[in-house]
Scaffold this active site. Structure first.
Site, mmCIF file in Angstrom:
data_model
loop_
_atom_site.group_PDB
_atom_site.id
_atom_site.type_symbol
_atom_site.label_atom_id
_atom_site.label_comp_id
_atom_site.label_asym_id
_atom_site.label_seq_id
_atom_site.Cartn_x
_atom_site.Cartn_y
_atom_site.Cartn_z
ATOM 1 C CG ASP A 166 -74.108 42.619 51.904
ATOM 2 O OD1 ASP A 166 -73.712 43.656 52.480
ATOM 3 O OD2 ASP A 166 -73.530 41.520 52.026
ATOM 4 C CD GLU B 236 -70.177 43.234 56.767
ATOM 5 O OE1 GLU B 236 -69.478 43.145 57.792
ATOM 6 O OE2 GLU B 236 -71.263 42.598 56.647
#
Length: 402
Positions: free
Chosen positions: A81, A173
């Site tokens: 991400d 994350e």
């Protein structure tokens, strides 16, 4: 260099901003799309036990070769991400030759300057991958993903001895959830690295102790024309709380090992106002003292304005991984040796943030963080040198023993 660069450009073309307001995992569907792409590449390369679980985590295993096959597996981990604070869809990355001075991006107004990045002048003559100024680039952490996958591909195609390598690519994350559903028990390596740092050569095994705070301030609203001695304006009460935070202990005034209080959000009206923020400190005792200070501040203002007016909730997020890494310090010296083999002098840098590795280290998987080679993460001026992608790929291969 072409393979890792092309792979990186392919990965950043898939926008994967995570969403802190979403409840599921992954928080955004395109993380699944990128994960499927990565899993497909791992299978084509020839890794074993490749899988993408129902939460989007991607795992794979590269068996060892030659004498290295008898060594324990090493883990390599990166996240898929990108930050939710900057647009990340429709990324238009390009490769430019840096000739010195400022770089004017394609939007015609955004500039990358040596004042922003002092290392820039050292990169004259290099090819840099940049955005068009409208979005982030995604080197945080698709550079780490591309470097890990490319290192595995080269290990498979080569004939040098290397140890087994376990890889994992995590969602979310950037919103603090990357380690939440990581399969530590099923991960074949007992030691690992996250590849999620900045300029080439950085090794990070100290990070902030981190907590968040949420302050609800309850006021009393009245018609402003008839409110004397009656109105308790929650906005002004919240502002009083903020004004009593040490002004020099904000992110804009701290560096290195210095901790801070960070006000991230203020919302509401005269009746109810919320203040959300972060507490950070490398030293655990100082971290606990910061939390205690906020508690005392809320209690003081609650006494001043009336019981129940200030409600403070704090939640610990992660802790400094240092104490978990020190018993496994070969991870640090081994990484330093790998960098030197590539002609890069390593530098130990404290993380002014956290990584999946900090969480994983406390869950039984010691996991310091390595550089990716990128600069300007979480911004529209993010960039990465093509040579850094190549150097980090080779460093990872050295770590695996090739």
């Amino acid at each position: 260099m072409k393979d890792v660069t092309e792979r990186f450009l392919r990965y950043v073309s898939v926008g994967t901003n995570s969403d802190p307001d979403a409840e599921g995992c992954p928080s955004t569907p395109r993380q699944l799309e990128l994960g499927r792409m990565i899993a497909g590449e791992l299978e084509r390369i020839g890794l074993a036990d490749v899988r993408q679980d129902e939460h989007g985590y991607v795992y794979g295993y590269l068996p060892g070769e030659g004498e290295g096959a008898r060594l324990p597996a090493i883990g390599l981990i990166a996240h898929m991400d990108t930050s939710s604070s900057v647009p990340g869809d429709g990324i238009r990355a390009s490769v430019v030759e840096y000739r010195g001075g400022e770089i004017l991006l394609a939007d015609g107004r955004t500039r990358i300057t040596p004042a922003m990045f002092p290392d820039l002048e050292k990169l004259k003559g290099e090819e840099l991958i940049v955005t068009d100024g409208r979005t982030l680039l995604g080197a945080d952490d698709k550079a780490g993903v591309a470097e890990i996958v490319t290192a595995c591909e080269r290990l498979v195609s080569g004939d040098a001895s290397h140890r087994p390598v376990a890889v994992a690519f995590t969602p979310d994350e950037e919103i603090g959830r990357g380690a939440d559903l990581f399969d530590v028990a099923g991960f074949p390596a007992k030691e690992a690295y996250t590849v999620d740092g900045g300029p080439v050569g950085e090794i990070e095994f100290e990070n902030f102790n981190a907590a968040s705070f949420d302050l609800a301030v309850h006021g009393v609203n009245m018609h402003p024309g008839a409110s004397k001695n009656l109105m308790k304006n929650a906005i002004l009460m919240a502002n009083e709380f903020i004004s009593m935070l040490p002004p020099a202990e904000a992110p804009a005034h701290t560096e290195g090992y210095e901790g801070f209080y960070h006000v991230m959000s203020v919302s509401g009206d005269e009746t109810l106002c919320r203040v959300e923020g972060l507490i950070r400190d490398h030293d655990r005792d100082s971290f606990e003292s910061r939390k205690a200070f906020l508690s005392r501040l809320a209690e003081y203002l609650d006494g001043k304005w009336g019981k129940g007016r200030f409600e403070l909730v704090m939640k610990d997020s992660y802790y400094n991984m240092k104490e978990k890494i020190l018993p496994h310090f070969g991870l640090i010296t081994g990484a330093e040796e790998a960098f030197r083999k590539e002609g890069v002098e390593p530098v130990r840098v404290p993380i002014r943030g956290g990584t999946d590795g900090a969480r994983l280290s406390y869950e039984g998987l010691p996991c310091p963080n390595l550089s990716t080679g990128g600069y300007g993460f979480h911004s529209c001026v993010e960039f990465i040198p093509v040579s850094s992608l190549e150097k980090m790929t080779k460093v990872l291969m050295h770590i695996a023993g090739a």
